[in-house]
Design a protein around this motif. Structure first.
Motif, mmCIF file in Angstrom:
data_model
loop_
_atom_site.group_PDB
_atom_site.id
_atom_site.type_symbol
_atom_site.label_atom_id
_atom_site.label_comp_id
_atom_site.label_asym_id
_atom_site.label_seq_id
_atom_site.Cartn_x
_atom_site.Cartn_y
_atom_site.Cartn_z
ATOM 1 N N SER A 58 0.807 -1.210 0.000
ATOM 2 C CA SER A 58 0.000 0.000 0.000
ATOM 3 C C SER A 58 0.841 1.261 0.000
ATOM 4 O O SER A 58 0.485 2.251 0.579
ATOM 5 N N SER A 59 1.951 1.205 -0.621
ATOM 6 C CA SER A 59 2.823 2.365 -0.585
ATOM 7 C C SER A 59 2.418 3.396 -1.613
ATOM 8 O O SER A 59 3.190 3.919 -2.369
ATOM 9 N N ARG A 60 1.126 3.638 -1.650
ATOM 10 C CA ARG A 60 0.584 4.601 -2.598
ATOM 11 C C ARG A 60 1.109 5.990 -2.295
ATOM 12 O O ARG A 60 1.195 6.419 -1.167
ATOM 13 N N GLY A 61 1.474 6.691 -3.292
ATOM 14 C CA GLY A 61 1.975 8.030 -3.071
ATOM 15 C C GLY A 61 3.493 8.032 -3.034
ATOM 16 O O GLY A 61 4.133 9.028 -3.307
ATOM 17 N N LYS A 154 -0.696 -3.757 -10.473
ATOM 18 C CA LYS A 154 -0.949 -3.692 -11.923
ATOM 19 C C LYS A 154 0.254 -3.089 -12.661
ATOM 20 O O LYS A 154 0.734 -3.658 -13.637
ATOM 21 N N THR A 155 0.704 -1.944 -12.154
ATOM 22 C CA THR A 155 1.824 -1.279 -12.830
ATOM 23 C C THR A 155 3.073 -2.150 -12.756
ATOM 24 O O THR A 155 3.816 -2.297 -13.734
ATOM 25 N N THR A 156 3.294 -2.759 -11.596
ATOM 26 C CA THR A 156 4.469 -3.628 -11.435
ATOM 27 C C THR A 156 4.387 -4.813 -12.405
ATOM 28 O O THR A 156 5.388 -5.256 -12.959
ATOM 29 N N PHE A 157 3.175 -5.317 -12.633
ATOM 30 C CA PHE A 157 2.975 -6.423 -13.567
ATOM 31 C C PHE A 157 3.401 -6.005 -14.981
ATOM 32 O O PHE A 157 4.082 -6.746 -15.682
ATOM 33 N N GLY A 172 1.086 4.230 -7.706
ATOM 34 C CA GLY A 172 -0.159 4.933 -7.394
ATOM 35 C C GLY A 172 -0.697 5.603 -8.648
ATOM 36 O O GLY A 172 -0.816 6.814 -8.715
ATOM 37 N N THR A 173 -0.985 4.783 -9.670
ATOM 38 C CA THR A 173 -1.483 5.326 -10.925
ATOM 39 C C THR A 173 -2.837 5.998 -10.694
ATOM 40 O O THR A 173 -3.756 5.370 -10.181
ATOM 41 N N ASP A 174 -2.933 7.263 -11.068
ATOM 42 C CA ASP A 174 -4.219 7.942 -10.898
ATOM 43 C C ASP A 174 -4.854 8.193 -12.249
ATOM 44 O O ASP A 174 -5.715 9.026 -12.395
ATOM 45 N N PHE A 336 4.103 -10.990 -9.484
ATOM 46 C CA PHE A 336 4.773 -10.453 -10.658
ATOM 47 C C PHE A 336 5.578 -9.213 -10.305
ATOM 48 O O PHE A 336 5.042 -8.141 -10.089
ATOM 49 N N TRP A 337 6.862 -9.419 -10.201
ATOM 50 C CA TRP A 337 7.809 -8.366 -9.861
ATOM 51 C C TRP A 337 8.820 -8.223 -10.968
ATOM 52 O O TRP A 337 9.158 -9.190 -11.628
ATOM 53 N N LEU A 338 9.337 -7.025 -11.101
ATOM 54 C CA LEU A 338 10.482 -6.862 -11.981
ATOM 55 C C LEU A 338 11.709 -7.410 -11.246
ATOM 56 O O LEU A 338 12.521 -8.137 -11.781
HETATM 57 N N1 LIG Z 1 4.225 -9.267 -6.487
HETATM 58 C C1 LIG Z 1 4.292 -8.342 -5.522
HETATM 59 N N2 LIG Z 1 4.492 -8.714 -4.244
HETATM 60 C C2 LIG Z 1 4.543 -7.787 -3.255
HETATM 61 N N3 LIG Z 1 4.423 -6.451 -3.441
HETATM 62 C C3 LIG Z 1 4.207 -6.036 -4.694
HETATM 63 C C4 LIG Z 1 4.118 -6.944 -5.804
HETATM 64 N N4 LIG Z 1 3.883 -6.223 -6.917
HETATM 65 C C5 LIG Z 1 3.841 -4.923 -6.526
HETATM 66 N N5 LIG Z 1 4.036 -4.811 -5.209
HETATM 67 C C6 LIG Z 1 4.077 -3.561 -4.426
HETATM 68 O O1 LIG Z 1 2.740 -3.093 -4.316
HETATM 69 C C7 LIG Z 1 2.707 -1.684 -4.391
HETATM 70 C C8 LIG Z 1 1.755 -1.265 -5.486
HETATM 71 O O2 LIG Z 1 2.241 -1.710 -6.722
HETATM 72 P P1 LIG Z 1 1.737 -1.090 -8.069
HETATM 73 O O3 LIG Z 1 1.919 0.381 -8.081
HETATM 74 O O4 LIG Z 1 2.315 -1.886 -9.159
HETATM 75 O O5 LIG Z 1 0.194 -1.400 -7.929
HETATM 76 P P2 LIG Z 1 -0.993 -0.804 -8.787
HETATM 77 O O6 LIG Z 1 -2.066 -1.805 -8.759
HETATM 78 O O7 LIG Z 1 -0.516 -0.334 -10.110
HETATM 79 O O8 LIG Z 1 -1.379 0.417 -7.881
HETATM 80 P P3 LIG Z 1 -2.362 1.615 -8.244
HETATM 81 O O9 LIG Z 1 -3.615 1.000 -8.657
HETATM 82 O O10 LIG Z 1 -2.500 2.346 -6.967
HETATM 83 O O11 LIG Z 1 -1.721 2.369 -9.324
HETATM 84 C C9 LIG Z 1 4.138 -1.233 -4.649
HETATM 85 O O12 LIG Z 1 4.687 -0.858 -3.410
HETATM 86 C C10 LIG Z 1 4.817 -2.459 -5.182
HETATM 87 O O13 LIG Z 1 6.183 -2.494 -4.884
#
Ligand SMILES: Nc1ncnc2c1ncn2[C@@H]1O[C@H](COP(=O)(O)OP(=O)(O)OP(=O)(O)O)[C@@H](O)[C@H]1O
Length: 607
Positions: A58-61, A154-157, A172-174, A336-338
């Motif tokens: 939840s490290s949004r922002g 999602k973004t990390t994927f 934290g894609t807005d 799914f992590w880079l």
């Molecule tokens: N496979 C994973 N396992 C654990 N933590 C993860 C994983 N993928 C992403 N994260 C962490 O989760 C957080 C949110 O990731 P990310 O921004 O990709 O999500 P998001 O769904 O795109 O978010 P948003 O919808 O708010 O834009 C980040 O801190 C990221 O490092």
């Protein structure tokens, strides 16, 4: 410090508990009918994490994509501590790097422009259905829509798939971001993207300025993006505050993207299975497109095996309530992590790797499936345009030459159902091909029937030629195997799209040539049988057709081939015509033995 539980027993993340948006975070899976203690995975995991710094994703922002340091005490003895990084366990390079279906798209564009569009423009199709397709609508690369609550990864994927950052990405894609291939890295703002002729986003201006300022195209040179476009969407928070502040209709925009997408990935976090009302509405907006939907239970290695099983069960239970499909939704477990951190749970690694491989296989078949879907859509559209032309031409014919035009028009609108019946009989159009009579009646109010075009045989013949010759020819370019079948064989959660799973392609036809003409197919006898199988939107699926076809006494191998030949659209369903041809093929085997079946469907058997 564990996450506080709300009244329903759902778990609120620190983010949602501090931003005042958590009130409506109804975790759909835990409504009153669900025992409160049915799933407490997040609570257990997070209650172990006081000193981890891991924030449940939840490290949004934050502007860093690095997770907080993992907690040694959380890690069971099975965790590998070998500092593995950038390990996906999967070779991503097997996703196709070039789009081999360009030629198909090009030919489709020509057929549409030359043979179908004239029919649409002559008979005001746009006023009743949708505006003409542009080249970029047809030529657009397959699209994958990513949807989910905030911080589900999602973004990390996307970064994991393209193995890099994309321009303008941040945690934290807005906004909606279309991540596309391009010769250079650049960001195109929403307003410009929505008018660019070479981008498939021209219809987006209908969602207004508030949306366009929250939309961007991010282009970068990337081999995967040469084959597909990924749509990142804003993370969904709970509560009315966010919905109102958006200033545009989020659900409608999701619907717009979903209709144009070939795959929709719903993201869930194994730590918090929240489904807010807005997410629920977005999922409802996918109705009718369920076959495109896959679910990703992300961050699966942040919980141990036992917890993962419980989360998985809870997710399936929740999904069953929101998505009503006869098939069980395919859920991919994954993380799914880079760059995967070293201290994660490894007890399900083999499973997660296998799941990732399946998901990538799904993505790999995307260009082919998308091309087939596009041909299918053009066929559907052409059929609709044809019926539309018949209706409009008929209404024009029914108008008086000089007096009483207004009253006659009113009469025709009132008796529209009856007029549809007449058109059906005059032009032998199947009832299922007609548009909704109420919506059609409403659209008619805007026109003067005397201005409608008369039936023009040349324009109709050209469209007919597209339907009976050109488009089937394009379908023939796709090999006679169905990758959906391969997918289903690998996939215990979705039923096979075809009811049979083996195929012998070496059979030869000994029947007289006349047998292989569509005119010799007994459609009249097939009709009541097809109707008795309760088609949905004019089609029956494998599980419906299977018992009937098995009743013919033919072997599964032969029926497998019958299905393959008859399902010429390769969509895993049979239309009435396809079903009639299937029965025709069955009769061929009954009278001529197994060798009677051809190895490919003769073109003359296409309607
Ligand atoms: N496979 C994973 N396992 C654990 N933590 C993860 C994983 N993928 C992403 N994260 C962490 O989760 C957080 C949110 O990731 P990310 O921004 O990709 O999500 P998001 O769904 O795109 O978010 P948003 O919808 O708010 O834009 C980040 O801190 C990221 O490092």
């Amino acid at each position: 410090m564990g996450y506080p539980h709300d009244k329903k027993g759902s778990v609120s993340s620190p983010k949602s508990s501090t931003d005042g948006n958590s009130n409506n975070t109804g975790r759909l899976s835990y409504s009153s009918s669900q025992p409160q203690d049915s799933y407490d995975g997040p609570k257990r995991v997070l209650s172990h994490s006081p000193s981890t710094g891991y924030n449940g994703g939840s490290s949004r922002g934050s502007t860093s994509s690095a997770p907080g340091p993992p907690l040694p005490s959380r890690a069971p003895s099975t965790i590998h501590r070998n500092g593995i990084s950038n390990v996906s366990g999967i070779n991503r390079s097997f996703i196709p790097v070039k789009d081999e279906y360009r030629e198909v798209y090009h030919d489709l564009t020509q057929i549409y422009k030359r043979k179908i569009k004239p029919l649409e423009t002559t008979y005001n199709f746009e006023g009743f259905h949708s505006g003409p397709l542009t080249d970029s609508d047809i030529l657009a690369k397959p699209m994958v829509l990513l949807l989910g609550q905030y911080s589900t990864g999602k973004t990390t994927f996307i970064k994991h798939l393209i193995e890099s950052d994309y321009p303008g990405s941040h945690i934290g894609t807005d906004r909606f971001v279309a991540v596309m291939g391009g010769s250079e890295s650049r960001v195109i703002p929403g307003n410009a993207a929505a008018v660019a002729a070479d981008l498939p986003f021209r219809g987006l201006d209908r969602f207004g300025q508030a949306f366009l300022t929250r939309f961007q195209v991010s282009q970068c040179p990337n081999s995967l993006l040469d084959s597909m476009t990924l749509i990142d969407t804003p993370g969904i928070l709970a509560g009315d505050k966010q919905r109102i502040e958006r200033g545009y209709d989020f659900t409608k925009t999701i619907e717009w993207f979903a209709q144009r997408s070939d795959l929709v990935l719903l993201f869930f976090d194994s730590h918090k299975l929240d489904i807010s009302d807005e997410f629920k509405n977005s999922i409802f907006a996918l109705k009718g497109q369920e076959e495109k939907v896959r679910v990703i239970l992300n961050k699966s290695d942040m919980v141990d095996q036992q917890q993962l099983m419980r989360v998985y069960g809870a997710l399936m239970w929740s999904l069953g309530k929101v998505i009503q499909t006869p098939e069980v939704m395919r859920v991919y477990l994954g993380s799914f992590w880079l760059n995967r951190p070293p201290n994660v749970f490894e007890d399900c690694r083999a499973l997660l790797d296998a799941e990732q491989a399946d998901l990538l296989k799904d993505l790999r078949s995307l260009p082919r499936n998308a091309a087939i879907r596009k041909v299918n859509e053009i066929v559907k559209r052409a059929r609709l345009a044809k019926v539309h032309a018949y209706i409009i031409g008929h209404l024009k014919k029914e108008m008086p030459a000089v007096f009483g035009k207004k009253s006659r028009q009113r009469e025709l609108i009132r008796d529209l159902q009856g007029e549809f019946l007449k058109v059906q009989q005059i032009y032998s159009v199947p009832a299922g091909d007609f548009p909704n009579v109420t919506a059609f009646r409403q659209s008619l109010e805007a026109y003067k029937f005397e201005n409608f075009a008369k039936i023009s045989q040349p324009i109709l013949s050209v469209a007919e030629e597209a339907l009976s010759v050109d488009l089937p020819k394009i379908m023939k370019r796709f090999p006679q195997h169905n990758p959906l079948l391969e997918l289903s064989q690998k996939n215990p959660f979705i039923g096979p799209p075809e009811p049979f799973n083996s195929l012998n392609t070496n059979m030869k036809s000994d029947l007289p040539p006349s047998y292989w003409h569509f005119s010799s197919v007994d459609r009249a006898s097939a009709h009541p049988i097809f109707q008795s199988l309760n088609p949905i939107e004019g089609k029956i699926n494998g599980s419906t057709a299977k018992p009937y076809l098995m009743g013919t006494g033919l072997s599964v191998e032969v029926l497998a081939k019958v299905w393959m030949l008859a399902d010429w659209t390769c969509d895993g369903y049979l239309s009435e015509d396809e079903f009639a041809v299937a029965l025709h093929l069955v009769r061929a085997v009954e009278s001529g033995g197994e060798d009677a079946l051809p190895s490919t469907l003769p073109e003359s058997l296409l309607p």
